[in-house]
Enzyme design. Structure first.
Site, PDB file in Angstrom:
ATOM      1  N   PRO A  13     -48.648 -15.355 116.839  1.00 45.08           N
ATOM      2  CA  PRO A  13     -47.532 -15.907 117.414  1.00 45.08           C
ATOM      3  C   PRO A  13     -46.902 -16.646 116.193  1.00 45.08           C
ATOM      4  O   PRO A  13     -47.430 -16.896 115.205  1.00 45.08           O
ATOM      5  CB  PRO A  13     -48.111 -16.885 118.167  1.00 45.08           C
ATOM      6  CG  PRO A  13     -49.345 -16.870 117.911  1.00 45.08           C
ATOM      7  CD  PRO A  13     -49.976 -15.984 117.371  1.00 45.08           C
ATOM      8  N   ASP A  14     -45.483 -16.624 116.247  1.00 44.28           N
ATOM      9  CA  ASP A  14     -44.703 -17.620 115.421  1.00 44.28           C
ATOM     10  C   ASP A  14     -45.013 -19.064 115.742  1.00 44.28           C
ATOM     11  O   ASP A  14     -45.774 -19.409 116.536  1.00 44.28           O
ATOM     12  CB  ASP A  14     -43.274 -17.317 115.080  1.00 44.28           C
ATOM     13  CG  ASP A  14     -42.412 -17.643 116.452  1.00 44.28           C
ATOM     14  OD1 ASP A  14     -42.852 -18.042 117.360  1.00 44.28           O
ATOM     15  OD2 ASP A  14     -41.261 -16.911 116.440  1.00 44.28           O
ATOM     16  N   PHE A  15     -44.140 -20.124 115.061  1.00 38.19           N
ATOM     17  CA  PHE A  15     -44.278 -21.362 115.171  1.00 38.19           C
ATOM     18  C   PHE A  15     -43.468 -22.032 116.376  1.00 38.19           C
ATOM     19  O   PHE A  15     -43.699 -22.637 117.356  1.00 38.19           O
ATOM     20  CB  PHE A  15     -44.076 -22.152 114.010  1.00 38.19           C
ATOM     21  CG  PHE A  15     -45.084 -21.731 113.156  1.00 38.19           C
ATOM     22  CD1 PHE A  15     -46.186 -22.578 113.165  1.00 38.19           C
ATOM     23  CD2 PHE A  15     -45.013 -21.068 111.987  1.00 38.19           C
ATOM     24  CE1 PHE A  15     -47.319 -22.128 112.272  1.00 38.19           C
ATOM     25  CE2 PHE A  15     -46.020 -20.507 111.144  1.00 38.19           C
ATOM     26  CZ  PHE A  15     -47.113 -21.357 111.168  1.00 38.19           C
ATOM     27  N   ARG A  16     -42.016 -21.531 116.273  1.00 32.44           N
ATOM     28  CA  ARG A  16     -41.073 -22.284 117.057  1.00 32.44           C
ATOM     29  C   ARG A  16     -40.246 -21.458 118.386  1.00 32.44           C
ATOM     30  O   ARG A  16     -39.559 -21.932 118.961  1.00 32.44           O
ATOM     31  CB  ARG A  16     -39.795 -23.003 116.180  1.00 32.44           C
ATOM     32  CG  ARG A  16     -40.508 -23.806 115.044  1.00 32.44           C
ATOM     33  CD  ARG A  16     -39.421 -24.476 114.209  1.00 32.44           C
ATOM     34  NE  ARG A  16     -40.127 -25.210 113.568  1.00 32.44           N
ATOM     35  CZ  ARG A  16     -41.002 -25.044 112.341  1.00 32.44           C
ATOM     36  NH1 ARG A  16     -41.061 -23.724 111.946  1.00 32.44           N
ATOM     37  NH2 ARG A  16     -41.476 -25.803 111.490  1.00 32.44           N
ATOM     38  N   ASN A  88     -45.567 -17.287 104.949  1.00 32.68           N
ATOM     39  CA  ASN A  88     -46.702 -16.915 106.002  1.00 32.68           C
ATOM     40  C   ASN A  88     -48.132 -17.069 104.996  1.00 32.68           C
ATOM     41  O   ASN A  88     -48.228 -16.900 103.833  1.00 32.68           O
ATOM     42  CB  ASN A  88     -46.772 -15.564 106.164  1.00 32.68           C
ATOM     43  CG  ASN A  88     -45.377 -15.376 107.409  1.00 32.68           C
ATOM     44  OD1 ASN A  88     -45.049 -16.439 107.568  1.00 32.68           O
ATOM     45  ND2 ASN A  88     -45.023 -14.249 107.348  1.00 32.68           N
ATOM     46  N   ASP A  90     -50.849 -15.692 106.249  1.00 28.46           N
ATOM     47  CA  ASP A  90     -51.961 -14.819 106.838  1.00 28.46           C
ATOM     48  C   ASP A  90     -52.315 -13.577 105.873  1.00 28.46           C
ATOM     49  O   ASP A  90     -53.164 -12.795 106.182  1.00 28.46           O
ATOM     50  CB  ASP A  90     -51.306 -14.055 108.190  1.00 28.46           C
ATOM     51  CG  ASP A  90     -49.707 -13.526 107.985  1.00 28.46           C
ATOM     52  OD1 ASP A  90     -49.560 -12.805 106.727  1.00 28.46           O
ATOM     53  OD2 ASP A  90     -49.094 -13.789 109.035  1.00 28.46           O
ATOM     54  N   HIS A 107     -46.203 -21.398 100.988  1.00 27.08           N
ATOM     55  CA  HIS A 107     -46.927 -22.240 101.572  1.00 27.08           C
ATOM     56  C   HIS A 107     -48.436 -21.955 101.361  1.00 27.08           C
ATOM     57  O   HIS A 107     -49.411 -22.170 102.321  1.00 27.08           O
ATOM     58  CB  HIS A 107     -46.620 -22.254 103.092  1.00 27.08           C
ATOM     59  CG  HIS A 107     -45.213 -22.762 103.194  1.00 27.08           C
ATOM     60  ND1 HIS A 107     -44.556 -22.829 104.692  1.00 27.08           N
ATOM     61  CD2 HIS A 107     -44.355 -23.184 102.611  1.00 27.08           C
ATOM     62  CE1 HIS A 107     -43.162 -23.343 104.356  1.00 27.08           C
ATOM     63  NE2 HIS A 107     -43.149 -23.652 103.221  1.00 27.08           N
TER      64      HIS A 107
END
Ligand code: OAD
Length: 255
Positions: A13-16, A88, A90, A107
């Site tokens: 899932p994304d964040f927002r 990302n 991941d 990040h």
């Protein structure tokens, strides 16, 4: 430039995005506010929420690259890729075969780990094992240090890798900027889009319009699911077979 939307077709899932985004689904962690999961001060008090998430997200364990990541690799193979700047953590760009020299994980990354107190570098394989076994928090091994160890993922309150700032140099040589799957809400990353020259076309591949994209006459917005946009773009480039071959190559190397 890439954000969490790039990995939603992989099942992360994304964040927002309201409803499905991570920040709407953190009730089980009892956080004071959603971003606390990536807040270094909160991590010092309670490392469990981050490590629970890290157990699921650890690169190469539960999720595989999708067509968006492989498109980036294809750009590299076709000698059209200058650099991927991703937010990302991941690791899917790397798993898809984007080489280290073309990847700026702004990040941070799970590939290295260090102590949050004394900075001692820790063995990433041991940190991986502890995260996957749920053997947390991971305490620093340095004499007298009682710090907690974490993968070198950048939290709110921490600096981005210093090489991130090289983008100021790279943007001068960029013929085209692709912005894929990001809300452009987090700075300094989002600032890259406004640093590219006014004559450089910017192409947004996202469910919806974001940031300043669309404010310049040479901006292009490909709204909708990125899988569809990536395939349309690939078709327009005459690269459909090449992308399909990459997909097959990846799937067969997995077996
Ligand atoms: P966001 O969740 O803020 O934004 C993801 C964007 O991708 C949204 O605009 C979605 O509409 C879009 N999107 C999602 N699925 C898509 C799909 N299948 N096709 C096309 N578009 C899609 O994620 P980021 O912008 O990456 O920071 O968030 C930035 C930073 O905020 C993250 O790196 C993280 C977070 O707090 C840290 O952890 C430090």
């Amino acid at each position: 430039m890439a954000g969490a939307g790039l990995s939603t077709p992989s099942g992360i899932p994304d964040f927002r995005t309201p409803g499905t985004g991570l920040y709407d689904n953190l009730q089980k962690y009892n956080l004071p506010y959603p971003e606390a999961i990536f807040d270094i001060h909160y991590f010092m008090m309670d490392a469990r929420p981050f490590f629970t998430l890290a157990q699921d997200l650890y690169p190469g364990v539960n999720y595989k690259p999708n067509v968006g990541h492989r498109f980036l690799r294809l750009l590299h193979e076709e000698k059209k890729l200058q650099m991927v700047y991703t937010q990302n953590i991941d690791g899917l760009e790397r798993l898809a075969g984007v080489p280290d020299s073309k990847l700026m994980e702004a990040h941070g990354t799970f590939a290295t780990a260090s102590c949050t107190l004394c900075g001692k570098i820790h063995n990433p394989d041991r940190v991986k094992e502890a995260i996957i076994d749920g053997d947390i928090p991971i305490m620093c091994e340095a004499a007298m240090c009682k710090g907690k160890v974490k993968p070198d993922v950048v939290f709110f309150g921490e600096n981005l890798p210093s090489s991130f700032w090289d983008y100021h140099h790279h943007v001068h040589f960029t013929d085209l900027l692709l912005v894929i799957g990001t809300s452009l809400e987090v700075y300094p990353f989002a600032g890259i889009v406004d640093t590219v020259g006014k004559t450089t076309p910017r192409v947004l591949i996202n469910l919806n319009s974001v940031g300043s994209l669309g404010s310049r006459s040479n901006d292009v917005i490909l709204a909708g699911d990125l899988k569809d946009s990536i395939w349309s773009l690939t078709k327009a480039l005459g690269w459909e077979e090449k992308l399909k071959n990459l997909e097959e190559k990846y799937d067969s190397s997995e077996e």
